[in-house]
Write a protein that holds these residues in place. Structure first.
Motif, mmCIF file in Angstrom:
data_model
loop_
_atom_site.group_PDB
_atom_site.id
_atom_site.type_symbol
_atom_site.label_atom_id
_atom_site.label_comp_id
_atom_site.label_asym_id
_atom_site.label_seq_id
_atom_site.Cartn_x
_atom_site.Cartn_y
_atom_site.Cartn_z
ATOM 1 N N ASN A 189 0.815 -1.215 0.000
ATOM 2 C CA ASN A 189 0.000 0.000 0.000
ATOM 3 C C ASN A 189 0.851 1.269 0.000
ATOM 4 O O ASN A 189 0.295 2.368 -0.173
ATOM 5 C CB ASN A 189 -0.939 0.007 1.203
ATOM 6 N N LYS A 190 2.155 1.138 0.208
ATOM 7 C CA LYS A 190 3.044 2.298 0.098
ATOM 8 C C LYS A 190 3.187 2.776 -1.342
ATOM 9 O O LYS A 190 3.621 3.897 -1.593
ATOM 10 C CB LYS A 190 4.439 1.952 0.651
ATOM 11 N N CYS A 191 2.823 1.925 -2.288
ATOM 12 C CA CYS A 191 2.922 2.260 -3.721
ATOM 13 C C CYS A 191 1.570 2.798 -4.187
ATOM 14 O O CYS A 191 0.554 2.097 -4.127
ATOM 15 C CB CYS A 191 3.328 1.034 -4.523
ATOM 16 N N LEU A 192 1.558 4.038 -4.652
ATOM 17 C CA LEU A 192 0.353 4.679 -5.169
ATOM 18 C C LEU A 192 0.424 4.690 -6.689
ATOM 19 O O LEU A 192 1.160 5.472 -7.279
ATOM 20 C CB LEU A 192 0.232 6.111 -4.631
ATOM 21 N N SER A 193 -0.326 3.800 -7.331
ATOM 22 C CA SER A 193 -0.332 3.712 -8.793
ATOM 23 C C SER A 193 -1.426 4.618 -9.331
ATOM 24 O O SER A 193 -2.621 4.382 -9.092
ATOM 25 C CB SER A 193 -0.565 2.266 -9.241
ATOM 26 N N VAL A 194 -1.013 5.668 -10.041
ATOM 27 C CA VAL A 194 -1.967 6.667 -10.535
ATOM 28 C C VAL A 194 -1.672 6.966 -11.995
ATOM 29 O O VAL A 194 -0.531 6.828 -12.474
ATOM 30 C CB VAL A 194 -1.894 7.969 -9.717
ATOM 31 N N ASN A 195 -2.716 7.379 -12.706
ATOM 32 C CA ASN A 195 -2.554 7.851 -14.070
ATOM 33 C C ASN A 195 -1.893 9.224 -14.041
ATOM 34 O O ASN A 195 -2.271 10.088 -13.235
ATOM 35 C CB ASN A 195 -3.921 7.916 -14.754
ATOM 36 N N VAL A 196 -0.926 9.443 -14.916
ATOM 37 C CA VAL A 196 -0.134 10.673 -14.860
ATOM 38 C C VAL A 196 -0.999 11.902 -15.130
ATOM 39 O O VAL A 196 -0.842 12.953 -14.481
ATOM 40 C CB VAL A 196 1.054 10.588 -15.848
ATOM 41 N N TYR A 197 -1.967 11.793 -16.038
ATOM 42 C CA TYR A 197 -2.809 12.944 -16.370
ATOM 43 C C TYR A 197 -3.786 13.249 -15.233
ATOM 44 O O TYR A 197 -4.004 14.426 -14.885
ATOM 45 C CB TYR A 197 -3.574 12.665 -17.666
ATOM 46 N N SER A 198 -4.379 12.218 -14.645
ATOM 47 C CA SER A 198 -5.310 12.427 -13.539
ATOM 48 C C SER A 198 -4.603 12.996 -12.309
ATOM 49 O O SER A 198 -5.143 13.864 -11.615
ATOM 50 C CB SER A 198 -5.998 11.105 -13.184
ATOM 51 N N ALA A 199 -3.401 12.502 -12.044
ATOM 52 C CA ALA A 199 -2.664 12.978 -10.867
ATOM 53 C C ALA A 199 -2.257 14.446 -11.024
ATOM 54 O O ALA A 199 -2.388 15.249 -10.094
ATOM 55 C CB ALA A 199 -1.433 12.107 -10.642
ATOM 56 N N LEU A 200 -1.771 14.825 -12.208
ATOM 57 C CA LEU A 200 -1.380 16.216 -12.431
ATOM 58 C C LEU A 200 -2.606 17.132 -12.434
ATOM 59 O O LEU A 200 -2.528 18.279 -11.976
ATOM 60 C CB LEU A 200 -0.623 16.339 -13.752
ATOM 61 N N ARG A 201 -3.738 16.656 -12.952
ATOM 62 C CA ARG A 201 -4.965 17.439 -12.897
ATOM 63 C C ARG A 201 -5.400 17.662 -11.460
ATOM 64 O O ARG A 201 -5.875 18.735 -11.093
ATOM 65 C CB ARG A 201 -6.066 16.719 -13.673
ATOM 66 N N GLN A 202 -5.220 16.642 -10.629
ATOM 67 C CA GLN A 202 -5.559 16.760 -9.211
ATOM 68 C C GLN A 202 -4.658 17.778 -8.518
ATOM 69 O O GLN A 202 -5.101 18.523 -7.637
ATOM 70 C CB GLN A 202 -5.421 15.392 -8.537
ATOM 71 N N VAL A 203 -3.378 17.837 -8.920
ATOM 72 C CA VAL A 203 -2.436 18.769 -8.299
ATOM 73 C C VAL A 203 -2.761 20.203 -8.685
ATOM 74 O O VAL A 203 -2.824 21.103 -7.832
ATOM 75 C CB VAL A 203 -0.993 18.414 -8.704
ATOM 76 N N TYR A 204 -2.969 20.450 -9.972
ATOM 77 C CA TYR A 204 -3.122 21.821 -10.459
ATOM 78 C C TYR A 204 -4.538 22.367 -10.276
ATOM 79 O O TYR A 204 -4.714 23.556 -10.031
ATOM 80 C CB TYR A 204 -2.748 21.889 -11.943
ATOM 81 N N GLN A 205 -5.555 21.516 -10.386
ATOM 82 C CA GLN A 205 -6.929 21.991 -10.295
ATOM 83 C C GLN A 205 -7.575 21.709 -8.950
ATOM 84 O O GLN A 205 -8.634 22.244 -8.659
ATOM 85 C CB GLN A 205 -7.770 21.354 -11.409
ATOM 86 N N GLY A 206 -6.986 20.835 -8.164
ATOM 87 C CA GLY A 206 -7.523 20.561 -6.836
ATOM 88 C C GLY A 206 -8.689 19.611 -6.814
ATOM 89 O O GLY A 206 -9.200 19.277 -5.763
ATOM 90 N N CYS A 207 -9.153 19.155 -7.973
ATOM 91 C CA CYS A 207 -10.251 18.201 -8.036
ATOM 92 C C CYS A 207 -10.133 17.453 -9.342
ATOM 93 O O CYS A 207 -9.497 17.926 -10.283
ATOM 94 C CB CYS A 207 -11.609 18.892 -7.942
#
Length: 378
Positions: A197-215
């Motif tokens: 569970n220490k490994c967070l597998s995320v889509n690169v586009y969704s993760a960056l959208r979450q960072v910049y847009q907050g949702c």
């Protein structure tokens, strides 16, 4: 392995044993020739046909019985030299051996298996290249690390998570370009649930959208569409069943609990939604190292992920050929936010180590990709 059953439905039972029987010692070679000058490989040295040998493998329960029958019906075996006979028996032992060894999975075994099966599916990453990536990225159990991987079957994620250890305090953000991450090697390592569970597998586009847009705008669109569809369904249902529904008094109208509705909506959110939120929190606080191993050109990916790395931390970029890394090297040389750039190539040669016949392996892959490494300044 102890066989049971009929020919076409043969099954094997596993039984523990203290030691494996040596086939050469069990058969006991007594007669051998002086040299192999009079032996010709014309395909007629074995008296048994292919169908008879196939039936023999189904009927026999021991590998020594199969090999002994093959030796008895061979015209040239006893004329071979002792070395040739041992080589022949080792080859047959691998084919008909009834012993297996179960090993605990580790990084070296998993890497060698995946590389031998198909090196292109792990981007040609050998164990020596993997060790260089772990060393140059300075993986520690207290830091957060960022990995972008687009085609190594989860080998790099398994390597970094293994280097972080089971008592790691940080997180590994594993970014990938597709809908699902590749986890073959990650699952093969058989990590416990806490370390996995220490490994967070995320889509690169969704993760960056979450960072910049907050949702996550993708989930917002889905919820809007679902609500519109539900409203349309309710409207049609009300029109169709308007006559059938009896009138109710105000006291009989059920009151909906909005808190329970909100909790049900929150429960229905997929796991990757919460992984995106956790990964965005890690990226906002910045990571201690960046590792990229991509099938596409790594230039835009690196420039996009570089701001999330803390100053004074390392980055490692792996690619199968040198040209894209050379172009990125020249671009980074002209900037002032990185230092200590190095472009290296790993080359390893395997040797066969046997008495009086030590030599390099004839068939081998010389190159295992290129590495661009450096430090982030600001």
């Amino acid at each position: 392995m102890i066989s049971r059953g009929k020919k076409r439905s043969k099954e094997f039972d596993l039984e523990l044993t203290a030691e494996a029987v040596n086939l050469i010692e069990e058969i006991g070679l007594k007669v051998s020739g002086a040299d192999n000058r009079n032996i010709y490989d014309d395909g007629r040295s074995q008296k048994l046909s292919a169908s008879e040998i196939s039936d023999l493998t189904y009927d026999s329960t021991k590998a020594s019985d199969i090999v002994e029958t093959l030796i008895t019906n061979s015209n040239t075996f006893h004329n071979k030299t002792e070395f040739s006979q041992e080589k022949y028996l080792k080859k047959k032992e691998k084919k008909y051996f009834e012993y297996i060894q179960i090993l605990r999975p580790n990084l070296r075994i998993i890497t060698e298996i995946l590389y031998r099966l198909d090196s292109s599916k792990v981007q040609g990453i050998r164990i020596d290249t993997l060790s260089q990536i772990i060393t140059l990225s300075n993986i520690s159990n207290e830091g957060n690390h960022l990995l972008y991987d687009s085609g190594s079957n989860g080998l790099l994620a398994a390597a970094l998570l293994s280097a972080m250890g089971s008592e790691a305090k940080g997180k590994l953000v594993h970014m990938h370009p597709g809908n699902m991450s590749q986890k073959q090697a990650l699952l093969a390592m058989n990590f416990d649930s806490e370390q996995f569970n220490k490994c967070l597998s995320v889509n690169v586009y969704s993760a960056l959208r979450q960072v910049y847009q907050g949702c996550d705008t993708h989930t917002q669109k889905e919820t809007v569409l679902e609500s519109e569809c539900n409203l349309k369904r309710k409207a049609t249902d009300e029109i169709e069943h308007e006559i059938k529904i009896p009138k109710l008094d105000d006291s009989q109208i059920p009151i909906k609990d909005h808190d329970t509705d909100e909790s049900n909506v929150a429960k229905k959110k997929p796991k990757w939604h919460f992984d995106n939120i956790a990964a965005s929190e890690v990226l906002k606080n910045k990571v201690d190292s960046l590792v990229i191993a991509s099938k596409e050109d790594p230039q835009n990916i690196f420039l996009e992920l570089l701001p999330f790395v803390k100053p004074g931390r390392q980055f490692v970029i792996y690619y199968t050929v040198a040209e894209p890394l050379q172009n990125l090297y020249m671009i980074l040389k002209s900037t002032s936010n990185v230092a200590a750039l190095r472009l290296t190539c790993n080359w390893m040669r395997n040797y066969q180590i046997l008495p009086e016949r030590t030599h390099p392996e004839v068939m081998m892959n010389g190159s295992s990709g290129f590495l661009l490494t450096g430090y982030v300044l600001k």
